[in-house]
Design a protein around this motif. Structure first.
Motif, mmCIF file in Angstrom:
data_model
loop_
_atom_site.group_PDB
_atom_site.id
_atom_site.type_symbol
_atom_site.label_atom_id
_atom_site.label_comp_id
_atom_site.label_asym_id
_atom_site.label_seq_id
_atom_site.Cartn_x
_atom_site.Cartn_y
_atom_site.Cartn_z
ATOM 1 N N ARG A 36 0.835 -1.199 0.000
ATOM 2 C CA ARG A 36 0.000 0.000 0.000
ATOM 3 C C ARG A 36 0.870 1.250 0.000
ATOM 4 O O ARG A 36 0.615 2.211 -0.728
ATOM 5 N N GLU A 37 1.954 1.213 0.814
ATOM 6 C CA GLU A 37 2.864 2.356 0.875
ATOM 7 C C GLU A 37 3.633 2.513 -0.433
ATOM 8 O O GLU A 37 3.859 3.628 -0.912
ATOM 9 N N LEU A 39 2.665 1.625 -3.436
ATOM 10 C CA LEU A 39 1.769 2.154 -4.456
ATOM 11 C C LEU A 39 1.521 3.650 -4.273
ATOM 12 O O LEU A 39 1.400 4.399 -5.257
ATOM 13 N N SER A 40 1.453 4.110 -3.028
ATOM 14 C CA SER A 40 1.296 5.546 -2.772
ATOM 15 C C SER A 40 2.503 6.310 -3.291
ATOM 16 O O SER A 40 2.378 7.405 -3.853
ATOM 17 N N THR A 41 3.696 5.733 -3.141
ATOM 18 C CA THR A 41 4.898 6.384 -3.655
ATOM 19 C C THR A 41 4.868 6.476 -5.174
ATOM 20 O O THR A 41 5.193 7.504 -5.767
ATOM 21 N N ARG A 43 2.218 6.450 -7.066
ATOM 22 C CA ARG A 43 1.175 7.401 -7.441
ATOM 23 C C ARG A 43 1.677 8.841 -7.323
ATOM 24 O O ARG A 43 1.406 9.680 -8.175
ATOM 25 N N ALA A 44 2.419 9.124 -6.259
ATOM 26 C CA ALA A 44 2.901 10.481 -6.046
ATOM 27 C C ALA A 44 3.938 10.892 -7.089
ATOM 28 O O ALA A 44 3.947 12.033 -7.552
ATOM 29 N N GLN A 45 4.823 9.949 -7.473
ATOM 30 C CA GLN A 45 5.875 10.300 -8.420
ATOM 31 C C GLN A 45 5.389 10.327 -9.863
ATOM 32 O O GLN A 45 5.764 11.201 -10.639
ATOM 33 N N ASP A 49 -3.250 7.006 -11.855
ATOM 34 C CA ASP A 49 -4.456 6.754 -11.071
ATOM 35 C C ASP A 49 -4.577 5.242 -10.913
ATOM 36 O O ASP A 49 -4.849 4.530 -11.884
ATOM 37 N N GLU A 54 -8.779 -3.047 -1.338
ATOM 38 C CA GLU A 54 -7.867 -3.036 -0.195
ATOM 39 C C GLU A 54 -7.431 -4.440 0.205
ATOM 40 O O GLU A 54 -6.294 -4.657 0.645
ATOM 41 N N ASP A 132 -15.060 3.822 -8.429
ATOM 42 C CA ASP A 132 -13.622 3.655 -8.243
ATOM 43 C C ASP A 132 -12.832 4.172 -9.441
ATOM 44 O O ASP A 132 -11.790 4.808 -9.287
#
Length: 876
Positions: A36-37, A39-41, A43-45, A49, A54, A132
C-alpha cells in the motif's frame, strides 16, 4: 468561418499539449515495503491513477529498485513478485488484479438494463458511474448501458435517474447483462423540478446545453390547464413563449421555426393546441424528454436553435393502470397494461369541451325581431398509442402513433357602428370562418444489440401536417369573398443509428438518414364585387425534396477529468442541390466534481426549411403558415454557435449554473416590409414566388449569459433564473434607414424568473413569478400629410425612420399552484388549483399606431387577466 476554426483550434489546444517537454525521472528504492505504501509512492511520483481493492494489497510487500522515465515500468517494478498485475483502463489509469496463473485473460464488458421498478419500463438516459474508476456512461433509448474493455472483476456502481432514487450496487464485468430496477423517488426527496443534471461526477452529462425534464413533477409548476411540457421548459433561462395566446417557443431569441420537435424520432411540425396555449405533447404519455440548446450533438440536424427529443411510454409491463384527468378546458385519460410477458401497450386521449360548455350556436335578434345565428364552435383533441414488444434481450420493436386536431367554426354577424353593445346583431354584413389544423405521426423503432459493445437502432417514420382555412366575408350587401385555402406537408424518413463502445475512454456513434418531403398548397376563391362582376381564382402549388444526411462522432474520455466530443454532420438537399458539412465540438473538464465543472462547445447548424406566412391577403393565411424548402433561389440558413458553461454545487441542496453563448446566423428570411398590413382582399396568390417576394435574406446574431440556481432543503424548494442577452438582425428593407443592425422582434435584454415551492406527502404549493423586458416595436417619430390641390383631404402618414426603436412595457406575472393528493374509492386522486396571473396585471402584448388628421391614435393590446383553473386527476 475563420472564427469558428480558431475556436476549434483553441479547444483542441486545451487537450492537445503545448509541445515536447522533458520526461521526468522516477527513482524507486524499496525493500519489503508494504505494498500500500509502495503504491502511494508510485502514485505520487508518476501521477498514475491506481484503482484496487484493499484486500488485495493488505498483506503484500514490495521490493523494487528503479530509475528511469517509464511510468508503466515503475509500476511493474513495484508489483514484481506480489502476484498482482496492472491492467490499463485508459490514459494513466490502471486497475490492479490478481495475476493469472497461465495466460492473460481478455478484456470484458460491464453491461445491463436500467428499468422502472414499478412499471418495468426501461429508462433511457440513466447515469451509470463506476465510482472507483471515475468513469461512466448513460443508458441509450432502450435503457441499455455498456462499459467495455474492463478487467474481469467486481465494480462499485452508482446508478441515478431524474425522478428516481439513486442506487449503489456492485456489478461483475464479464457476465450477462444485469437488470437494475430503480424505485421512483418519494415526494419528500429531491424537489428539483427542471434540471440539467447535478454537478456530482456520476450525474454530469457530457452534452453542453442539455436540459432534462422531471416529468413526474410537472404538476408542481403553474400551467394554463393540465401539466404542460412547454410551460415547464419556459423555466429554463433563455426559453420563453413569443405571445400569451399565440406564437411558439423562442430559445435564446431565435424564431420558433428554428426548433426541432421529435416524438419517438419523428418530427412534429406544429406542436400546439388552442392557438399556442397548450402543447400537443401530453405529459403523462412521455417517459423521457431532453431539450438541447446551442451546439447540440451531431445526431440531430435540420434546425438552428434547439432540439426537443421526447419519447412516449411503452406501457407498464407489471400490471394494468389507468389515469383520468378533468380540467377547466379539457379532459384526458391514459391506459397502460401488459399484453404478455414480452408485450405492453399505452393508449391515451384528450379532448377540450369548451364547445360543450358554451355551445356552438347562439341565436341573436334585433329590435325588429330579425333573427340570425352566431357560431363560436371550437375544440381540440389528440390521441396517442404505443405498443412495445421484446423478442429477446437483443431485439425490441416499438410502434407509435399520434394524431391531434384543432377545429374552429366561427360566424360573426356585425355592423360597422361603434356601439359595442349592439355590434353583434342580425345584418347583411357578416364574417364566417372554418379553420382546422392537425398533426399525424407514425413511428416504428427497432433496437438490436449486435454484441455487448455494438448497438443498432433503426427508425422509420411518417409525419404529416395539414391546415385548412375556409372563410366567407360579406362586407357590403352586394359584395362578398369566399375563400378555401389549405396547406399540407408530408415527411417520411428512415434513420439508422449505430453505437460502438470501444472502451471506457471511447464511445463511437454514427448514423445515416434519408427523408422525402412533399409540400402542397391549394387556393379556391371567388370575389364578388357586385351582382354581375365576379372573379374566380384556383391555384395549386406542389414542391418536393429529398434530404440525405449522415453523422459521425466520438465521445473520448482520456482521463476522469476530461471528456471531448468531436463530431461532423454532412447533408444533401435536392432542392437547389445544396451540400453542407457541419462540424461540431464540445469538451468538459471536471475541476472538482462538486465545486466546479466547465464545458465548452462550438458547432455549425444548417436549416433547409423556412416557415413563412403571407403578409398581404385577408382572404387566406389567417392562421396557418407554410414551410418553404430551400432551392436555387432560397439558400438554407446556416448558423455558428459557441457556448461556455460553468456549474457548481457549493453546498448540499444548492446547484448553480452559468451559461454564456454567441450565435451568428446567415440567410434567414426577414419581411421586406415589416409595416405591411393584411388589407388586401385578394392578395398575390399562393405561388412560392409571390410569397418569397415579400421577404428578403438577412443576418442574425445573438449573445447572452444565463444564470440558474436551484436550492432544496427538506420540504422547501427555491428556484431562480436570470437571463441577459441581445438578439440583433440586419436585412435590406423598404425602410430608408440603411443596412444596419437592429433589435430583432424577439430581443429580450433582461428576464428574471423565480419560484418557491413547498410539499409534503399530501399537499404542495408553488408561487412563481416572471419579469422581463418588453418586446421591441417600431414607434413613429413624426406624422406628415401628402395632399393634392384637386383633392379635398390630404392623406396622413406616420414616419418610422428606424425599426424596433421602442419597446412594450415590461412584462410581469405571478402564478400560484396548490395541489392536494388523497385516496378515495380505491383510487389515488390529485386536485390542482392554478391561480393564473394572481395580480391580474393585463400585460401589454402589442401596440398599434393609427394616424389621424390631428394626431396619432395609440392602442395597446392586453393579455389575459386573473384566471382560476382547477384540474382533478384520478389514478387506478
Amino acid at each position: 468561418m475563420a472564427a469558428y476554426i480558431i475556436a476549434l483550434a483553441v479547444l483542441g489546444g486545451m487537450w492537445g499539449g503545448t509541445g515536447v517537454q522533458a520526461q521526468p525521472q522516477f527513482r524507486l528504492e524499496m525493500d519489503e515495503v508494504p505494498l500500500r505504501e509502495a503504491l502511494s509512492t508510485v502514485r505520487a511520483q508518476t501521477g498514475l491513477d491506481l484503482v484496487y481493492a484493499e484486500r488485495l494489497v493488505a498483506s503484500r510487500t514490495s521490493t523494487c529498485t528503479y530509475s528511469g522515465t517509464g511510468r508503466k515500468q515503475a509500476l511493474q517494478c513495484v508489483l514484481e513478485g506480489t502476484g498482482l498485475e496492472a491492467q490499463r483502463v485508459r490514459r494513466r489509469q490502471y486497475v490492479l488484479v490478481k495475476a493469472p496463473k497461465r495466460e492473460v485473460r481478455g478484456r470484458v464488458a460491464l453491461s445491463g438494463y436500467v428499468v422502472d421498478e414499478e412499471t418495468g419500463e426501461r429508462l433511457p438516459g440513466a447515469h451509470v458511474y463506476l465510482t472507483d474508476l471515475q468513469a461512466g456512461t448513460t443508458t441509450n433509448r432502450d435503457g441499455y448501458f455498456v462499459l467495455s474493455a474492463l478487467p474481469s472483476g467486481a465494480y462499485n456502481v452508482r446508478i441515478s435517474y431524474l425522478g428516481f432514487e439513486t442506487l449503489d450496487t456492485t456489478l461483475t464485468a464479464g457476465r450477462s447483462p444485469a437488470r437494475i430496477a430503480l424505485a421512483p423517488a418519494p415526494i419528500e426527496s429531491d424537489e428539483v423540478l427542471v434540471q440539467a443534471g447535478s454537478t456530482s461526477a456520476e450525474d454530469v452529462s457530457r452534452v453542453p446545453g442539455m436540459t432534462s425534464v422531471d416529468l413526474g413533477r410537472l404538476d408542481r409548476l403553474p400551467s394554463f390547464t393540465e401539466p404542460d411540457l412547454f410551460r415547464a421548459l419556459q423555466w429554463t433561462p433563455g426559453i420563453r413563449k413569443t405571445g400569451a395566446v399565440n406564437g411558439g417557443l423562442s430559445v435564446r431569441g431565435a424564431d420558433p421555426d428554428q426548433n426541432l420537435y421529435l416524438l419517438d424520432g419523428a418530427p412534429v411540425y406544429h406542436p400546439w393546441h388552442a392557438f399556442s396555449l397548450i402543447s400537443t405533447f401530453q405529459t403523462g404519455t412521455l417517459k423521457n424528454t431532453n431539450l438541447y440548446r446551442g451546439a447540440f450533438p451531431v445526431e440531430y440536424g435540420g434546425r438552428l436553435s434547439s432540439v426537443l427529443d421526447a419519447q412516449m411510454k411503452d406501457g407498464s409491463r407489471q400490471k394494468p393502470s389507468a389515469t383520468a384527468g378533468f380540467g377547466v378546458l379539457s379532459g384526458r385519460f391514459r391506459i397502460e397494461a401488459p399484453l404478455s410477458e414480452s408485450t405492453s401497450f399505452m393508449f391515451s386521449g384528450r379532448r377540450s369541451y369548451i364547445d360543450k360548455l358554451i355551445g356552438r350556436t347562439h341565436p341573436v335578434t334585433d329590435e325588429s325581431g330579425r333573427r340570425d345565428t352566431l357560431r363560436t364552435g371550437y375544440y381540440f383533441y389528440d390521441t396517442s398509442a404505443k405498443i412495445a414488444h421484446r423478442f429477446n434481450e437483443k431485439h425490441r420493436l416499438t410502434l407509435s402513433y399520434y394524431h391531434g386536431r384543432d377545429d374552429l367554426d366561427l360566424r360573426l354577424p356585425f355592423d360597422l357602428s361603434l356601439d359595442v353593445d349592439s355590434w353583434l346583431r342580425p345584418t347583411d354584413l357578416f364574417f364566417e370562418v372554418e379553420q382546422n389544423w392537425e398533426n399525424r405521426v407514425l413511428s416504428a423503432q427497432h433496437q438490436h444489440l449486435l454484441s455487448e459493445d455494438f448497438f443498432v437502432r433503426s427508425t422509420a417514420y411518417y409525419s404529416g401536417y395539414r391546415a385548412q382555412e375556409a372563410s366567407y366575408v360579406q362586407p357590403t350587401t352586394t359584395a362578398s369573398l369566399a375563400s378555401d385555402y389549405s396547406v399540407q406537408l408530408h415527411d417520411a424518413g428512415l434513420k439508422v443509428d449505430l453505437n460502438y463502445h470501444h472502451s471506457v475512454s471511447h464511445e463511437v456513434s454514427g448514423g445515416i438518414k434519408l427523408s422525402t418531403l412533399q409540400f402542397e398548397s391549394t387556393l379556391d376563391s371567388e370575389l364578388l364585387r357586385s351582382a354581375t362582376i365576379a372573379r374566380r381564382r384556383q391555384q395549386e402549388s406542389e414542391l418536393g425534396a429529398v434530404q440525405i444526411s449522415g453523422y459521425l462522432q466520438d465521445v473520448w474520455s482520456p482521463t476522469p477529468e476530461w471528456s471531448v466530443q468531436p463530431g461532423i454532420r454532412a447533408s444533401y438537399f435536392s432542392g437547389g442541390q445544396h451540400v453542407r458539412v457541419a462540424p461540431r465540438m464540445s469538451a468538459q473538464y471536471v475541476v472538482h466534481p462538486t465545486w466546479l465543472v466547465l464545458r465548452g462547445s462550438a458547432g455549425m447548424h444548417v436549416q433547409y426549411l423556412h416557415r413563412l406566412r403571407d403578409r398581404h391577403s385577408l382572404a387566406y393565411d389567417l392562421v396557418s403558415s407554410r414551410w418553404v424548402p430551400s432551392s436555387a433561389r432560397v439558400q438554407p440558413s446556416t448558423g455558428l454557435q459557441f457556448g461556455f458553461e460553468a456549474r457548481t454545487h457549493p453546498w448540499s441542496g444548492l446547484s448553480v449554473e452559468l451559461d454564456s453563448y454567441i450565435r451568428s446566423t446567415s440567410d434567414v428570411l426577414v419581411p421586406s416590409d415589416v409595416f405591411q398590413e393584411k388589407d388586401e382582399i385578394e392578395g398575390p396568390g399562393i405561388n412560392v414566388g409571390a410569397l418569397l417576394g415579400q421577404y428578403t435574406q438577412g443576418e442574425e446574431r445573438a449573445v447572452g449569459t444565463e444564470l440558474s440556481a436551484v436550492y432544496g432543503r427538506g420540504r422547501w424548494t427555491a428556484r431562480l433564473g436570470l437571463g441577459t442577452g441581445r438578439t440583433m438582425v440586419r436585412a435590406p428593407g423598404r425602410v430608408q434607414s440603411g443596412l444596419r443592425w437592429r433589435p430583432s422582434d424577439l430581443d429580450i435584454p433582461f428576464s428574471l424568473r423565480g419560484a418557491l415551492g413547498w410539499a409534503d406527502a399530501s399537499w404542495n404549493a408553488t408561487l412563481a413569478t416572471e419579469w422581463r423586458s418588453g418586446y421591441p416595436i417600431s414607434a413613429p417619430v413624426a406624422r406628415y400629410q401628402v395632399g393634392d390641390p384637386v383633392e379635398r383631404d390630404p392623406v396622413t402618414y406616420l414616419y418610422r425612420p428606424r425599426l424596433n426603436n421602442d419597446r412594450l412595457s415590461p412584462y410581469f406575472r405571478v402564478d400560484l399552484t396548490l395541489g392536494y393528493s388523497f385516496q378515495f374509492l380505491s383510487a389515488d386522486w390529485t386536485a390542482t388549483l392554478t391561480l393564473f396571473n394572481v395580480t391580474s396585471r393585463e400585460n401589454e402584448l402589442s401596440r398599434s399606431y393609427e394616424p389621424t388628421p390631428t394626431g396619432v391614435n395609440v392602442q395597446s393590446q392586453r393579455g389575459l387577466p386573473f384566471l382560476p383553473l382547477l384540474e382533478v386527476e384520478m389514478r387506478i
